[in-house]
Design a protein around this motif. Structure first.
Motif, PDB file in Angstrom:
ATOM      1  N   TYR B  35      65.347  34.663  60.681  1.00 50.60           N
ATOM      2  CA  TYR B  35      64.819  35.958  60.264  1.00 50.60           C
ATOM      3  C   TYR B  35      65.453  37.042  61.130  1.00 50.60           C
ATOM      4  O   TYR B  35      65.848  36.801  62.266  1.00 50.60           O
ATOM      5  CB  TYR B  35      63.298  36.031  60.477  1.00 50.60           C
ATOM      6  CG  TYR B  35      62.463  35.304  59.447  1.00 50.60           C
ATOM      7  CD1 TYR B  35      62.271  33.935  59.537  1.00 50.60           C
ATOM      8  CD2 TYR B  35      61.849  35.989  58.409  1.00 50.60           C
ATOM      9  CE1 TYR B  35      61.487  33.268  58.598  1.00 50.60           C
ATOM     10  CE2 TYR B  35      61.059  35.335  57.462  1.00 50.60           C
ATOM     11  CZ  TYR B  35      60.896  33.968  57.574  1.00 50.60           C
ATOM     12  OH  TYR B  35      60.116  33.315  56.643  1.00 50.60           O
ATOM     13  N   ARG B  36      65.473  38.246  60.588  1.00 51.89           N
ATOM     14  CA  ARG B  36      65.789  39.402  61.414  1.00 51.89           C
ATOM     15  C   ARG B  36      64.595  40.347  61.396  1.00 51.89           C
ATOM     16  O   ARG B  36      63.874  40.443  60.388  1.00 51.89           O
ATOM     17  CB  ARG B  36      67.051  40.125  60.934  1.00 51.89           C
ATOM     18  CG  ARG B  36      67.045  40.670  59.539  1.00 51.89           C
ATOM     19  CD  ARG B  36      68.346  41.402  59.213  1.00 51.89           C
ATOM     20  NE  ARG B  36      68.435  42.685  59.924  1.00 51.89           N
ATOM     21  CZ  ARG B  36      69.512  43.461  59.909  1.00 51.89           C
ATOM     22  NH1 ARG B  36      70.598  43.101  59.239  1.00 51.89           N
ATOM     23  NH2 ARG B  36      69.510  44.602  60.573  1.00 51.89           N
ATOM     24  N   GLN B  37      64.377  40.995  62.526  1.00 56.51           N
ATOM     25  CA  GLN B  37      63.273  41.923  62.671  1.00 56.51           C
ATOM     26  C   GLN B  37      63.805  43.320  62.927  1.00 56.51           C
ATOM     27  O   GLN B  37      64.558  43.549  63.888  1.00 56.51           O
ATOM     28  CB  GLN B  37      62.346  41.522  63.821  1.00 56.51           C
ATOM     29  CG  GLN B  37      61.157  42.457  63.974  1.00 56.51           C
ATOM     30  CD  GLN B  37      60.241  42.085  65.128  1.00 56.51           C
ATOM     31  OE1 GLN B  37      60.527  41.195  65.914  1.00 56.51           O
ATOM     32  NE2 GLN B  37      59.120  42.779  65.232  1.00 56.51           N
ATOM     33  N   ASP B  38      63.386  44.250  62.087  1.00 51.77           N
ATOM     34  CA  ASP B  38      63.789  45.645  62.214  1.00 51.77           C
ATOM     35  C   ASP B  38      62.566  46.539  62.064  1.00 51.77           C
ATOM     36  O   ASP B  38      61.681  46.233  61.247  1.00 51.77           O
ATOM     37  CB  ASP B  38      64.819  46.000  61.137  1.00 51.77           C
ATOM     38  CG  ASP B  38      66.040  45.104  61.171  1.00 51.77           C
ATOM     39  OD1 ASP B  38      66.184  44.258  60.265  1.00 51.77           O
ATOM     40  OD2 ASP B  38      66.803  45.227  62.134  1.00 51.77           O
ATOM     41  N   PRO B  39      62.510  47.624  62.806  1.00 47.55           N
ATOM     42  CA  PRO B  39      61.357  48.541  62.686  1.00 47.55           C
ATOM     43  C   PRO B  39      61.161  48.993  61.247  1.00 47.55           C
ATOM     44  O   PRO B  39      62.106  49.367  60.558  1.00 47.55           O
ATOM     45  CB  PRO B  39      61.772  49.707  63.593  1.00 47.55           C
ATOM     46  CG  PRO B  39      62.732  49.123  64.561  1.00 47.55           C
ATOM     47  CD  PRO B  39      63.488  48.070  63.803  1.00 47.55           C
ATOM     48  N   LEU B  45      63.745  37.244  55.821  1.00 47.28           N
ATOM     49  CA  LEU B  45      64.424  35.954  55.845  1.00 47.28           C
ATOM     50  C   LEU B  45      65.901  36.107  55.520  1.00 47.28           C
ATOM     51  O   LEU B  45      66.274  36.712  54.497  1.00 47.28           O
ATOM     52  CB  LEU B  45      63.760  35.015  54.838  1.00 47.28           C
ATOM     53  CG  LEU B  45      64.295  33.601  54.772  1.00 47.28           C
ATOM     54  CD1 LEU B  45      64.054  32.856  56.090  1.00 47.28           C
ATOM     55  CD2 LEU B  45      63.650  32.840  53.610  1.00 47.28           C
ATOM     56  N   ILE B  46      66.741  35.512  56.376  1.00 45.17           N
ATOM     57  CA  ILE B  46      68.183  35.571  56.168  1.00 45.17           C
ATOM     58  C   ILE B  46      68.659  34.310  55.446  1.00 45.17           C
ATOM     59  O   ILE B  46      69.260  34.360  54.365  1.00 45.17           O
ATOM     60  CB  ILE B  46      68.923  35.701  57.512  1.00 45.17           C
ATOM     61  CG1 ILE B  46      68.416  36.912  58.292  1.00 45.17           C
ATOM     62  CG2 ILE B  46      70.433  35.806  57.291  1.00 45.17           C
ATOM     63  CD1 ILE B  46      68.951  36.964  59.723  1.00 45.17           C
ATOM     64  N   HIS B  47      68.429  33.182  56.070  1.00 50.71           N
ATOM     65  CA  HIS B  47      68.760  31.873  55.510  1.00 50.71           C
ATOM     66  C   HIS B  47      67.725  30.868  56.013  1.00 50.71           C
ATOM     67  O   HIS B  47      67.086  31.092  57.041  1.00 50.71           O
ATOM     68  CB  HIS B  47      70.139  31.398  55.980  1.00 50.71           C
ATOM     69  CG  HIS B  47      71.302  32.000  55.278  1.00 50.71           C
ATOM     70  ND1 HIS B  47      71.749  31.580  54.049  1.00 50.71           N
ATOM     71  CD2 HIS B  47      72.137  32.984  55.680  1.00 50.71           C
ATOM     72  CE1 HIS B  47      72.822  32.293  53.709  1.00 50.71           C
ATOM     73  NE2 HIS B  47      73.071  33.146  54.677  1.00 50.71           N
ATOM     74  N   SER B  61      70.779  37.896  52.997  1.00 49.56           N
ATOM     75  CA  SER B  61      71.792  36.948  53.430  1.00 49.56           C
ATOM     76  C   SER B  61      73.209  37.514  53.468  1.00 49.56           C
ATOM     77  O   SER B  61      74.109  36.878  54.059  1.00 49.56           O
ATOM     78  CB  SER B  61      71.771  35.720  52.517  1.00 49.56           C
ATOM     79  OG  SER B  61      72.015  36.121  51.179  1.00 49.56           O
ATOM     80  N   ASP B  62      73.454  38.670  52.874  1.00 52.02           N
ATOM     81  CA  ASP B  62      74.819  39.202  52.831  1.00 52.02           C
ATOM     82  C   ASP B  62      75.354  39.439  54.247  1.00 52.02           C
ATOM     83  O   ASP B  62      74.711  40.080  55.067  1.00 52.02           O
ATOM     84  CB  ASP B  62      74.855  40.520  52.049  1.00 52.02           C
ATOM     85  CG  ASP B  62      74.693  40.309  50.565  1.00 52.02           C
ATOM     86  OD1 ASP B  62      74.498  41.298  49.846  1.00 52.02           O
ATOM     87  OD2 ASP B  62      74.788  39.143  50.122  1.00 52.02           O
ATOM     88  N   GLY B  63      76.563  38.922  54.499  1.00 48.75           N
ATOM     89  CA  GLY B  63      77.185  39.092  55.811  1.00 48.75           C
ATOM     90  C   GLY B  63      76.848  37.995  56.804  1.00 48.75           C
ATOM     91  O   GLY B  63      77.337  38.021  57.935  1.00 48.75           O
TER      92      GLY B  63
END
Lengths: 115, 113
Positions: B35-39, B45-47, B61-63
């Motif tokens: 996962y990535r967490q952003d304000p 979920l990425i992958h 998931s792009d990139g």
């Protein structure tokens, strides 16, 4: 796709008081789990409480309890006797019992405890 | 945290460079997630992986690409880092038999300059 909405970006409460954090979700499924996670400044994600949708009884963990309203698709977290250590970001999350166990998170509520 | 570790904990990298983040578990859990967490966005979920060499895309998931050649390791690769990938990245694991939620790693703060 499921969505989870936390409409309160920030909340504050006086120490020793009670605070309720709101969460609503959207799903067409009937079998699922709901969670509240706490993220203190350390960044660690900590499971606070877990609710199974087929259980009518609201989950409770010490000072933390939930108000689960399945028909309204609402899952609020109540923190009683707030303590300074409760200051954190709180995330609501949904997980369907169909599929690959992915959790869908809300955008979070930042809780501040006022001494 | 016990049972799951992420490395590195912090990383600063330049735009256009490849970056690999590592997640290692000792719990023998089947499922692993990035996962990535952003304000303002929470965790996205990425992958994810549901077994060795079995992976699938999440909503952002792009990139990114992932690999899982062993049960215990799940790698996240940014093929060519961009500033929009500056974020905190979390790995998580879960077991399918009874779902008690995820166990999270301690996160990686990645800054792309």
């Amino acid at each position: 796709a499921q969505t989870v909405t936390q409409s309160q970006p920030e909340m504050s409460v006086q120490e020793a008081e009670t605070v309720t954090l709101s969460c609503t979700y959207d799903t067409s499924e009937s079998d699922y789990y709901l969670f509240w996670y706490k993220q203190p400044p350390s960044r660690q994600m900590i499971l606070v409480i877990r609710q199974e949708a087929y259980k009518q009884q609201n989950a409770t963990e010490n000072r933390f309890s939930v108000n689960f309203q399945k028909a309204a698709k609402s899952f609020s977290l109540k923190i009683s006797d707030s303590q300074l250590g409760d200051a954190a970001m709180y995330f609501c999350a949904f997980r369907s019992n169909f599929g690959n166990e992915k959790l869908t998170f809300g955008t979070g509520t930042r809780l501040t405890i006022i001494p | 945290d016990a049972g799951i570790t992420q490395s590195p904990r912090h990383k600063v990298t330049e735009t256009g460079t490849p970056v690999t983040l590592r997640c290692h578990q000792t719990e023998n859990h089947r499922y692993m997630y990035w996962y990535r967490q952003d304000p303002g966005h929470g965790l996205r979920l990425i992958h994810y992986s549901y077994g060795v060499k079995d992976t699938d895309k999440g909503e952002v998931s792009d990139g990114y690409s992932v690999s899982r050649s062993k049960t215990e390791d799940f790698l996240l690769t940014l093929e060519s880092a961009t500033s929009s990938q500056t974020s905190v990245y979390f790995c998580a694991i879960s077991e399918s038999k009874v779902f008690y939620g995820y166990t999270f790693g301690s996160g990686t703060r990645l800054t792309v300059v």
